[in-house]
Design an enzyme around this catalytic site. Structure first.
Site, PDB file in Angstrom:
ATOM      1  N   SER A  22       0.821  -1.210   0.000  1.00  0.00           N
ATOM      2  CA  SER A  22       0.000   0.000   0.000  1.00  0.00           C
ATOM      3  C   SER A  22       0.859   1.266   0.000  1.00  0.00           C
ATOM      4  CB  SER A  22      -0.952   0.011   1.207  1.00  0.00           C
ATOM      5  OG  SER A  22      -0.230  -0.172   2.405  1.00  0.00           O
ATOM      6  N   THR A 154     -39.018  25.807 -14.234  1.00  0.00           N
ATOM      7  CA  THR A 154     -39.353  24.432 -13.859  1.00  0.00           C
ATOM      8  C   THR A 154     -39.366  23.664 -15.175  1.00  0.00           C
ATOM      9  OG1 THR A 154     -41.733  24.719 -14.114  1.00  0.00           O
ATOM     10  CG2 THR A 154     -40.830  25.192 -11.929  1.00  0.00           C
ATOM     11  N   HIS A 155     -38.970  22.426 -15.132  1.00  0.00           N
ATOM     12  CA  HIS A 155     -38.863  21.605 -16.351  1.00  0.00           C
ATOM     13  C   HIS A 155     -37.973  22.265 -17.411  1.00  0.00           C
ATOM     14  CE1 HIS A 155     -42.422  19.437 -14.755  1.00  0.00           C
ATOM     15  NE2 HIS A 155     -42.813  20.655 -14.413  1.00  0.00           N
ATOM     16  N   SER A 276     -10.687  25.610 -28.372  1.00  0.00           N
ATOM     17  CA  SER A 276     -10.754  24.407 -29.184  1.00  0.00           C
ATOM     18  C   SER A 276      -9.557  24.383 -30.106  1.00  0.00           C
ATOM     19  CB  SER A 276     -12.048  24.418 -29.998  1.00  0.00           C
ATOM     20  OG  SER A 276     -11.906  23.608 -31.148  1.00  0.00           O
ATOM     21  N   LYS A 282     -14.091  29.241 -30.392  1.00  0.00           N
ATOM     22  CA  LYS A 282     -14.680  28.607 -29.225  1.00  0.00           C
ATOM     23  C   LYS A 282     -14.087  29.072 -27.900  1.00  0.00           C
ATOM     24  CE  LYS A 282     -16.823  24.951 -29.283  1.00  0.00           C
ATOM     25  NZ  LYS A 282     -18.195  24.656 -28.923  1.00  0.00           N
ATOM     26  N   ASN A 284     -14.826  27.453 -24.244  1.00  0.00           N
ATOM     27  CA  ASN A 284     -15.626  26.371 -23.660  1.00  0.00           C
ATOM     28  C   ASN A 284     -15.583  26.373 -22.131  1.00  0.00           C
ATOM     29  OD1 ASN A 284     -16.229  25.379 -26.242  1.00  0.00           O
ATOM     30  ND2 ASN A 284     -14.309  24.214 -26.299  1.00  0.00           N
ATOM     31  N   GLU A 289     -17.791  21.775 -16.877  1.00  0.00           N
ATOM     32  CA  GLU A 289     -18.101  20.428 -17.380  1.00  0.00           C
ATOM     33  C   GLU A 289     -17.373  19.358 -16.575  1.00  0.00           C
ATOM     34  OE1 GLU A 289     -18.658  20.568 -22.058  1.00  0.00           O
ATOM     35  OE2 GLU A 289     -17.030  21.862 -21.425  1.00  0.00           O
ATOM     36  N   TYR A 316     -10.283  -6.521  12.095  1.00  0.00           N
ATOM     37  CA  TYR A 316      -9.575  -6.013  10.921  1.00  0.00           C
ATOM     38  C   TYR A 316      -9.484  -7.086   9.841  1.00  0.00           C
ATOM     39  CZ  TYR A 316      -6.036  -4.205   7.778  1.00  0.00           C
ATOM     40  OH  TYR A 316      -5.380  -3.781   6.657  1.00  0.00           O
ATOM     41  N   GLN A 321      -7.794  -2.043   3.579  1.00  0.00           N
ATOM     42  CA  GLN A 321      -6.755  -1.259   2.907  1.00  0.00           C
ATOM     43  C   GLN A 321      -7.319  -0.556   1.669  1.00  0.00           C
ATOM     44  OE1 GLN A 321      -2.669  -2.803   2.735  1.00  0.00           O
ATOM     45  NE2 GLN A 321      -2.910  -2.864   0.515  1.00  0.00           N
ATOM     46  N   LYS A 324      -8.307   3.622   1.191  1.00  0.00           N
ATOM     47  CA  LYS A 324      -7.494   4.833   1.058  1.00  0.00           C
ATOM     48  C   LYS A 324      -7.540   5.477  -0.324  1.00  0.00           C
ATOM     49  CE  LYS A 324      -4.580   2.989   4.483  1.00  0.00           C
ATOM     50  NZ  LYS A 324      -5.527   1.861   4.349  1.00  0.00           N
TER      51      LYS A 324
HETATM   52  N1  ARG Z   1      -1.818  -1.241   4.830  1.00  0.00           N
HETATM   53  C1  ARG Z   1      -2.748  -1.696   5.814  1.00  0.00           C
HETATM   54  C2  ARG Z   1      -4.092  -0.988   5.610  1.00  0.00           C
HETATM   55  O1  ARG Z   1      -4.107  -0.034   4.944  1.00  0.00           O
HETATM   56  C3  ARG Z   1      -2.231  -1.392   7.179  1.00  0.00           C
HETATM   57  C4  ARG Z   1      -2.678  -2.343   8.230  1.00  0.00           C
HETATM   58  C5  ARG Z   1      -2.058  -3.655   7.998  1.00  0.00           C
HETATM   59  N2  ARG Z   1      -2.390  -4.572   9.008  1.00  0.00           N
HETATM   60  C6  ARG Z   1      -2.223  -5.882   8.825  1.00  0.00           C
HETATM   61  N3  ARG Z   1      -2.540  -6.636   9.786  1.00  0.00           N
HETATM   62  N4  ARG Z   1      -1.770  -6.350   7.714  1.00  0.00           N
HETATM   63  O2  ARG Z   1      -5.092  -1.406   6.095  1.00  0.00           O
END
Ligand code: ARG
Length: 477
Positions: A22, A154-155, A276, A282, A284, A289, A316, A321, A324
């Site tokens: 990660s 409206t509409h 453009s 143009k 834009n 958008e 957990y 993970q 994120k």
């Molecule tokens: N990279 C993990 C996460 O984002 C961190 C926690 C990892 N914990 C584990 N027991 N492998 O969740």
């Protein structure tokens, strides 16, 4: 230096390493991770779990690690899995084996939950700030354009005239509710998970109250399994972000429409538009958008998190993970969308004459003519039918309500007299003098209330920022 090599004989398969790492994205949490570690380390020393000299060395080392990462001196390596491992491994390079004591009475499970809450609460404050800035822009525009009338729709059909300020202040309300959702989520977010350990709590005399105070949390989690096992606070952010994006997209869509030559109500500054490559004429509204176009990402991230949590057994699981990247992308979408929408509006100019002409065209005052009959004793339902016939006559004779001769009116109903020609855009707008209506006095009142509401948001943010730990390395993300 992997954190868990002890019971393994073989290195992880390369693909496994790639698949599970990660660090590519959680490196963004290094400041939060190090702040949490510094406070954890101080707590360990205060409680006599590690000795004070070691704690001082560790803390000094951690500060150096923060600097090293910020300045690009740490090479990120998939073999080192995540940000927690990178920080500890750099610390070991700097201070030697004492680094190994930092992870006493802690797990990556409560560590990552902590990092994410530290990150997200800053984000929530920035988001509420961004909403407040956008509201201030709306207010400034509403004040500048206070006597500009516009067709209300409206509409997407012209319906009744309104003050342009009234239209803009509708967004003040939407963004105000959005801000309230973020503020509400903050209360549940700003709770310390550290001290949960892997899932069961810790067999050390830790002081969680000290951790919470030092880290600026308003409370501590009551159940260790819940603390490491849930990400509902991320879902709440994404849900609030989704609605905010929905509101932004409506405003963006109106900017797109209103800047067309078909509408021609609004023009944006060159700096907020693009050209453009083939059509030299143009200009834009790409920013609007894209604000509209990016909504789907945030909705998608919300659904992604909801699905991630569904059916997960306690506590957990590595699935978590996956929170994120979704969160980071939502943040990186929402914050610039707020800022750019405000910038676009600040740069915009209106064609007040065109708006005023549009406001009365298309029989926008028909309801007012019906109300005129009601004031003379005609039941509304009957008045509605009479005005319907008047509109038919206008269409048949090529007139507008304003220039249809009185005898044409009277041919439909004898209740009409010459005062029917006094109905205009201002009698219509002035008449809607009810709380929440578009009459100028009401809109002025709402504008004043809007300024107070936004000031309240600002002070909510600064009160909370004051309570956050002032570590300078937390200042930027
Ligand atoms: N990279 C993990 C996460 O984002 C961190 C926690 C990892 N914990 C584990 N027991 N492998 O969740």
């Amino acid at each position: 230096m992997r954190l868990w090599g002890g019971r393994f004989d073989a290195e992880p398969n390369r693909l496994v390493q790639e698949f599970t790492q990660s660090i590519d994205f959680d490196r963004r949490l290094f400041r939060q991770d190090i702040l949490g570690s510094i406070v954890h380390c101080r707590m360990l020393a205060r409680q006599g779990i590690i000795d004070a000299d070691e704690a001082t060395t560790i803390e000094g080392g951690l500060r150096q690690v923060a600097e090293d990462i910020a300045e690009g001196r740490v090479v990120f390596d998939h073999a080192l899995e995540d940000i927690h491992t990178h920080v500890e491994s750099r610390l070991r390079e700097l201070i030697g084996p004492a680094a190994g004591k930092l992870h006493t009475a802690r797990s990556r499970n409560d560590q990552v939950a902590l990092d994410l809450r530290l990150f997200l609460r800053e984000v929530v404050l920035d988001t509420v700030d961004g909403l407040a800035s956008l509201q201030e822009t709306l207010q400034e525009r509403a004040a500048t354009w206070h006597d500009v009338v516009a067709p209300g729709y409206t509409h997407l059909q012209r319906a009744q005239p309104v003050l342009l300020a009234h239209h803009l202040l509708a967004y003040q309300e939407m963004f105000g509710r959005d801000a309230d959702r973020f503020r509400d989520a903050y209360a549940r977010l700003n709770v310390l998970p550290l001290g949960a350990g892997a899932l069961a709590g810790l067999p050390y005399p830790i002081d969680r109250t000290f951790l919470a105070e030092q880290l600026g949390f308003d409370g501590i989690s009551r159940n260790s399994m819940d603390a490491v096992g849930d990400r509902d606070f991320v879902v709440e952010y994404l849900a609030a972000a989704s609605l905010t994006m929905a509101h932004l997209s409506r405003l963006a869509e109106e900017i797109v429409l209103w800047t067309t030559s078909e509408f021609g109500y609004l023009s944006l500054a060159d700096s907020y538009t693009t050209g453009s490559s083939i059509m030299p004429q143009k200009k834009n509204p790409d920013v609007a958008e894209l604000v509209r176009g990016k909504v789907g990402r945030v909705y998608g991230h919300l659904m992604h998190l909801l699905v991630t949590l569904k059916g997960l057994p306690l506590a957990y699981n590595r699935d978590l993970q996956e929170d994120k990247e979704a969160l980071f992308d939502a943040v990186d979408t929402l914050l610039p969308s707020l800022a750019l929408t405000a910038g676009m509006l600040r740069s915009a100019e209106v064609d007040a004459e065109r708006l005023a002409a549009a406001a009365v065209s298309g029989f926008s005052l028909a309801t007012d003519v019906a109300d005129y009959l009601v004031a003379r004793g005609v039941p509304f339902r009957e008045a509605h039918a009479i005005v319907g016939r008047v509109v038919q006559r206008c269409l048949a004779t090529g007139h507008t309500l304003a220039d249809l001769p009185l005898d044409e009116y009277r041919a439909v109903s004898p209740v009409f007299d010459e005062t029917v020609h006094q109905i205009d855009v201002w009698t219509s707008i002035n008449a809607r003098d009810v709380p929440g209506g578009t009459a100028p006095g009401r809109v002025r009142g709402e504008l004043a209330a809007a300024c107070l509401a936004t000031a309240d948001l600002r002070s909510w943010v600064s009160d909370r920022r004051r309570k956050l730990p002032s570590q300078d390395f937390l200042a930027t993300r």
